[in-house]
Design a protein around this motif. Structure first.
Motif, PDB file in Angstrom:
ATOM      1  N   LEU B 120     -10.017 -22.932  46.710  1.00 27.56           N
ATOM      2  CA  LEU B 120     -11.129 -22.549  47.433  1.00 27.56           C
ATOM      3  C   LEU B 120     -10.761 -21.631  49.045  1.00 27.56           C
ATOM      4  O   LEU B 120     -11.555 -20.891  48.978  1.00 27.56           O
ATOM      5  CB  LEU B 120     -11.311 -23.720  47.757  1.00 27.56           C
ATOM      6  CG  LEU B 120     -12.499 -24.490  46.844  1.00 27.56           C
ATOM      7  CD1 LEU B 120     -13.084 -25.328  47.020  1.00 27.56           C
ATOM      8  CD2 LEU B 120     -14.239 -23.526  46.475  1.00 27.56           C
ATOM      9  N   GLU B 121      -9.385 -22.071  49.591  1.00 27.94           N
ATOM     10  CA  GLU B 121      -9.178 -21.534  50.967  1.00 27.94           C
ATOM     11  C   GLU B 121      -8.897 -20.458  50.626  1.00 27.94           C
ATOM     12  O   GLU B 121      -9.186 -18.816  51.080  1.00 27.94           O
ATOM     13  CB  GLU B 121      -7.980 -22.666  51.311  1.00 27.94           C
ATOM     14  CG  GLU B 121      -7.896 -21.583  52.453  1.00 27.94           C
ATOM     15  CD  GLU B 121      -6.942 -23.310  53.658  1.00 27.94           C
ATOM     16  OE1 GLU B 121      -6.531 -22.449  53.936  1.00 27.94           O
ATOM     17  OE2 GLU B 121      -6.909 -24.008  52.901  1.00 27.94           O
ATOM     18  N   GLN B 122      -7.546 -19.540  49.505  1.00 30.47           N
ATOM     19  CA  GLN B 122      -6.812 -18.759  49.022  1.00 30.47           C
ATOM     20  C   GLN B 122      -8.033 -17.313  48.596  1.00 30.47           C
ATOM     21  O   GLN B 122      -8.057 -16.574  49.111  1.00 30.47           O
ATOM     22  CB  GLN B 122      -5.866 -19.085  47.635  1.00 30.47           C
ATOM     23  CG  GLN B 122      -5.810 -17.830  48.108  1.00 30.47           C
ATOM     24  CD  GLN B 122      -4.475 -17.382  47.636  1.00 30.47           C
ATOM     25  OE1 GLN B 122      -3.432 -18.346  47.782  1.00 30.47           O
ATOM     26  NE2 GLN B 122      -3.459 -16.306  48.149  1.00 30.47           N
ATOM     27  N   PHE B 123      -9.262 -17.905  47.772  1.00 33.36           N
ATOM     28  CA  PHE B 123     -10.508 -16.753  47.755  1.00 33.36           C
ATOM     29  C   PHE B 123     -11.391 -17.304  48.440  1.00 33.36           C
ATOM     30  O   PHE B 123     -12.344 -16.248  48.548  1.00 33.36           O
ATOM     31  CB  PHE B 123     -10.715 -16.929  47.328  1.00 33.36           C
ATOM     32  CG  PHE B 123      -9.451 -16.637  45.046  1.00 33.36           C
ATOM     33  CD1 PHE B 123      -9.190 -15.503  45.022  1.00 33.36           C
ATOM     34  CD2 PHE B 123      -8.488 -17.536  45.187  1.00 33.36           C
ATOM     35  CE1 PHE B 123      -8.075 -15.014  45.159  1.00 33.36           C
ATOM     36  CE2 PHE B 123      -7.769 -17.757  44.336  1.00 33.36           C
ATOM     37  CZ  PHE B 123      -7.183 -16.268  43.954  1.00 33.36           C
ATOM     38  N   GLU B 124     -11.320 -17.658  50.104  1.00 30.89           N
ATOM     39  CA  GLU B 124     -12.436 -17.895  51.123  1.00 30.89           C
ATOM     40  C   GLU B 124     -13.726 -18.239  50.302  1.00 30.89           C
ATOM     41  O   GLU B 124     -14.567 -17.563  50.255  1.00 30.89           O
ATOM     42  CB  GLU B 124     -12.205 -17.075  51.578  1.00 30.89           C
ATOM     43  CG  GLU B 124     -11.751 -16.182  52.561  1.00 30.89           C
ATOM     44  CD  GLU B 124     -11.259 -15.098  53.036  1.00 30.89           C
ATOM     45  OE1 GLU B 124     -12.342 -14.285  53.524  1.00 30.89           O
ATOM     46  OE2 GLU B 124     -10.128 -14.415  53.018  1.00 30.89           O
ATOM     47  N   LEU B 125     -13.941 -19.084  49.272  1.00 24.72           N
ATOM     48  CA  LEU B 125     -14.810 -20.021  48.901  1.00 24.72           C
ATOM     49  C   LEU B 125     -15.540 -21.179  49.543  1.00 24.72           C
ATOM     50  O   LEU B 125     -16.183 -21.941  49.043  1.00 24.72           O
ATOM     51  CB  LEU B 125     -14.691 -19.998  47.447  1.00 24.72           C
ATOM     52  CG  LEU B 125     -14.402 -18.416  46.351  1.00 24.72           C
ATOM     53  CD1 LEU B 125     -13.828 -18.858  45.751  1.00 24.72           C
ATOM     54  CD2 LEU B 125     -15.987 -18.051  46.644  1.00 24.72           C
ATOM     55  N   GLY B 139     -20.312 -10.408  42.716  1.00 25.20           N
ATOM     56  CA  GLY B 139     -18.727 -10.303  43.677  1.00 25.20           C
ATOM     57  C   GLY B 139     -18.713 -11.254  43.713  1.00 25.20           C
ATOM     58  O   GLY B 139     -17.238 -11.815  43.670  1.00 25.20           O
ATOM     59  N   GLN B 140     -19.181 -12.589  44.249  1.00 25.95           N
ATOM     60  CA  GLN B 140     -19.691 -14.108  44.814  1.00 25.95           C
ATOM     61  C   GLN B 140     -18.792 -15.077  43.334  1.00 25.95           C
ATOM     62  O   GLN B 140     -17.916 -15.871  43.313  1.00 25.95           O
ATOM     63  CB  GLN B 140     -19.818 -14.724  45.613  1.00 25.95           C
ATOM     64  CG  GLN B 140     -20.529 -14.014  46.285  1.00 25.95           C
ATOM     65  CD  GLN B 140     -21.890 -14.407  47.588  1.00 25.95           C
ATOM     66  OE1 GLN B 140     -22.573 -14.725  46.388  1.00 25.95           O
ATOM     67  NE2 GLN B 140     -21.906 -14.776  48.986  1.00 25.95           N
ATOM     68  N   ARG B 141     -19.755 -14.344  42.505  1.00 21.51           N
ATOM     69  CA  ARG B 141     -19.198 -15.337  41.470  1.00 21.51           C
ATOM     70  C   ARG B 141     -18.018 -14.721  40.507  1.00 21.51           C
ATOM     71  O   ARG B 141     -16.654 -15.366  40.450  1.00 21.51           O
ATOM     72  CB  ARG B 141     -20.410 -14.507  40.282  1.00 21.51           C
ATOM     73  CG  ARG B 141     -20.285 -15.565  38.498  1.00 21.51           C
ATOM     74  CD  ARG B 141     -21.803 -15.949  37.933  1.00 21.51           C
ATOM     75  NE  ARG B 141     -22.281 -14.480  38.177  1.00 21.51           N
ATOM     76  CZ  ARG B 141     -23.073 -14.568  38.588  1.00 21.51           C
ATOM     77  NH1 ARG B 141     -23.972 -15.823  38.876  1.00 21.51           N
ATOM     78  NH2 ARG B 141     -23.548 -13.203  38.584  1.00 21.51           N
ATOM     79  N   GLN B 142     -17.705 -13.110  40.702  1.00 18.86           N
ATOM     80  CA  GLN B 142     -16.141 -12.890  40.621  1.00 18.86           C
ATOM     81  C   GLN B 142     -15.344 -13.369  40.759  1.00 18.86           C
ATOM     82  O   GLN B 142     -14.127 -14.088  40.623  1.00 18.86           O
ATOM     83  CB  GLN B 142     -15.981 -10.801  40.260  1.00 18.86           C
ATOM     84  CG  GLN B 142     -15.229 -10.736  40.180  1.00 18.86           C
ATOM     85  CD  GLN B 142     -15.036 -10.567  37.949  1.00 18.86           C
ATOM     86  OE1 GLN B 142     -15.661 -11.071  38.091  1.00 18.86           O
ATOM     87  NE2 GLN B 142     -13.927 -10.085  37.879  1.00 18.86           N
TER      88      GLN B 142
END
Ligand SMILES: Nc1ncnc2c1ncn2[C@@H]1O[C@H](COP(=O)(O)OP(=O)(O)O)[C@@H](O)[C@H]1O
Ligand SMILES: [Mg+2]
Lengths: 315, 252
Positions: B120-125, B139-142
């Motif tokens: 989650l952190e790595q991909f800023e989610l 894009g968020q889903r991707q």
């Protein structure tokens, strides 16, 4: 909050279901009158348990079917599963009238499995870009099998039996005549046990294989659960429409599709809904009864329309 | 190492892949480029056993993909499909959590949960962690799907057009994340890219496919020549050199 309300509604309906009916029975009598106690154990309690089990199991069967087909608008009673089960018990009644209820249920389960497999194989071939084709095909397919059942019943003068299997009601449920329904609880427990696998399955074939899930085996296991639940409920209660459709959709709207978390709530909500419809059916024309399938036809249709016209709440 | 030996594929009578032999060493980013219909997705899905091999062999660390237990393979190799549409209403955190499924079969331990948080952190989610994926932008889903694939924690990651739907910022971010994951953890990424300059900037090796055949294979500087690009994509484009890497003026 919603979860608490669902629990409260369930408990209240259980109490209502136990104390409502043609025979006199009040909490006071339950303690002091042996005849009333007899009524409680022979009829009221079995009926309440049967309604709760049926509602919970049918909802969970609907949920699983929707995960297997990856379509939110299918359920056992609109995809040929329940009709195939009815065909199975009809054949058993004609060919082996002396067979036990368990044997008849087993055969009904096998036909349900067969009928549902054919539905699934066809559904997977339909263009995925048109999600409404699958439920439409299911309706037609279930309708055709239902027509075959009616035709055979008409030819063999078994129509009144067919009505029992196709029009679900709980008035015939007494001690000694419903215990097989506990099998649905077992199926629901298995479904919960493999909930994560079913969720992965609902992500599609490629994701499933990518995550190392044995896709075919899980699919087959899911089909068996759905078929056995359908067969058991058809044989003992009869077909009840809409439960398997509206309950999973309502729960999905609120809690999402992670089955490990949602299966208990789908079960509880389904039990509450069917209990509620059964109680309503007993109250509307008291002391006469309206079959639960009829009440559910109306209540379920209203809930379904509401589902169609309200947007999902965003978490 | 992934070894692809004499792999051909055809659908009905239409040839899709033609006798492909390729070795993909462990470590680094390999970009797979080529025009639509070149067979890139087909090749990835064969490596990931999403469709059966017709001829030839594919070995992942010596394990033949046709006959190795699927779960064992899922612990070594993850794939993100090009059309990774997910219809289920799962939260971003739940979805990424299912990337750990091959390791825990549904009973997530503390280590699994920590890995999900790291993804989650790595991909800023983090801000989207509790959102249902059907409420996200494309894009968020991707990004959530890429994070899920990453979270599977496999030595090999096959990513089919992971930059789909991503804006410039997030496309660059994703390629840099991939670079750091590959460098720090000795992972191997095989990525289908349509933006040839992303491949030029971030890949260690580029394999160019056309009509089911490997046309060119090598470092960005070796592969991205005017002749090769014309052979693969069907028109000539200018190539510049910036900071030791080629820059293709593909749009002119
Ligand atoms: N399931 C399929 N049925 C028929 N043809 C297919 C199928 N999948 C891919 N193809 C064909 O195979 C070729 C390669 O497709 P693909 O691997 O998706 O290419 P790419 O990913 O490089 O764009 C295309 O010509 C495509 O039409
Ligand atoms: Mg492709």
């Amino acid at each position: 909050m919603v979860k608490l309300a669902a629990c409260a509604a369930f408990v209240m309906l259980v109490i209502l279901s136990i104390f409502i009916g043609a025979g006199e029975f009040s909490p006071w009598q339950a303690i002091h009158d042996p005849a009333a106690l007899q009524l409680f154990f022979a009829s009221r309690l079995p009926r309440t348990i049967a309604a709760a089990l049926t509602g919970a199991a049918l909802s969970i069967a609907g949920l699983i079917m929707q995960a297997l087909v990856r379509n939110r608008f299918v359920e056992p009673s609109t995809a040929g599963t329940a009709q195939s089960a009815a065909l199975g018990i009809l054949i058993m009644t004609l060919v082996f009238p002396a067979a036990s209820l368990a044997m008849k249920t087993l055969f009904a389960s096998i036909l349900a499995l067969l009928g549902t497999s054919i539905f699934m194989m066809t559904a997977h071939r339909l263009p995925p870009a048109q999600p409404y084709l699958v439920p439409l095909f299911g309706l037609v397919y279930g309708g055709v099998i239902g027509a075959v059942v009616t035709f055979i019943g008409w030819q063999t003068e078994l129509l009144q039996f067919i009505d029992i299997w196709t029009n679900g009601e709980f008035s015939g449920v007494v001690r000694g005549r419903y215990e097989l329904l506990w099998g649905t609880a077992l199926m629901a427990a298995i479904a919960w046990w493999i909930a994560d696998r079913l969720t992965v399955l609902s992500l599609g074939r490629d994701v499933s294989i990518g995550l190392g899930l044995s896709y075919q085996r899980t699919l087959q296991l899911g089909l068996v659960i759905v078929s056995v639940i359908s067969a058991l409920t058809v044989v003992i209660v009869g077909i009840i429409p809409f439960v398997g459709l509206v309950v999973p959709n309502l729960v999905s709207r609120m809690l999402g599709d992670n089955l490990r978390g949602t299966i208990p709530w789908v079960g509880l909500s389904g039990a509450t809904l069917v209990l509620g419809c059964d109680v309503l059916g007993r109250l509307l024309r008291y002391p006469y009864e309206i079959p639960v399938a009829t009440v559910m036809g109306v209540v379920g249709a209203i809930l379904f329309l509401r589902l169609m016209f309200t947007r999902a709440t965003h978490a | 190492m992934i070894r692809i030996e004499n792999v051909s594929l055809s659908h009905r009578d239409m040839p899709i892949l033609h006798d492909i032999t390729l070795s993909l060493e462990k470590g680094g980013i390999t970009a797979l480029v080529g025009p639509n219909g070149a067979g890139k997705s087909s090749l990835l899905s064969l490596i990931a056993r999403l469709q059966p091999l017709q001829t030839g062999r594919i070995l992942v660390d010596g394990l033949p993909v046709g006959s190795t237990p699927s779960r064992l393979l899922a612990q070594r190799l993850a794939i993100l499909r090009q059309d990774g549409a997910v219809a289920s209403r799962l939260t971003v955190r739940e979805l990424i959590g299912f990337g750990r499924f091959p390791h825990h079969q549904g009973r997530a331990g503390a280590a699994d949960i920590a890995l999900v948080e790291a993804a989650l952190e790595q991909f800023e989610l983090q801000a989207l962690a509790e959102r249902f994926i059907d409420t996200l932008s494309g894009g968020q889903r991707q990004r959530a799907l890429v994070a899920m694939t990453f979270c599977q924690g496999t030595d090999y990651m096959l990513l089919d057009e992971p930059l789909n739907n991503l804006d410039m910022f997030h496309a660059r971010q994703l390629m840099r994340s991939l670079r750091s994951i590959v460098d720090e953890r000795q992972r191997t990424a095989i990525v289908v890219l349509h933006d040839i300059n992303q491949a030029a900037a971030h890949a260690d090796r580029i394999v160019a496919l056309r009509d089911g055949k490997v046309i060119a294979d090598g470092t960005p500087n070796e592969v991205l020549t005017e002749d090769n690009l014309e052979l693969v994509f069907g028109y000539r484009m200018q190539i510049m050199q910036i900071a030791g890497r080629p820059l293709v003026l593909q749009h002119l």
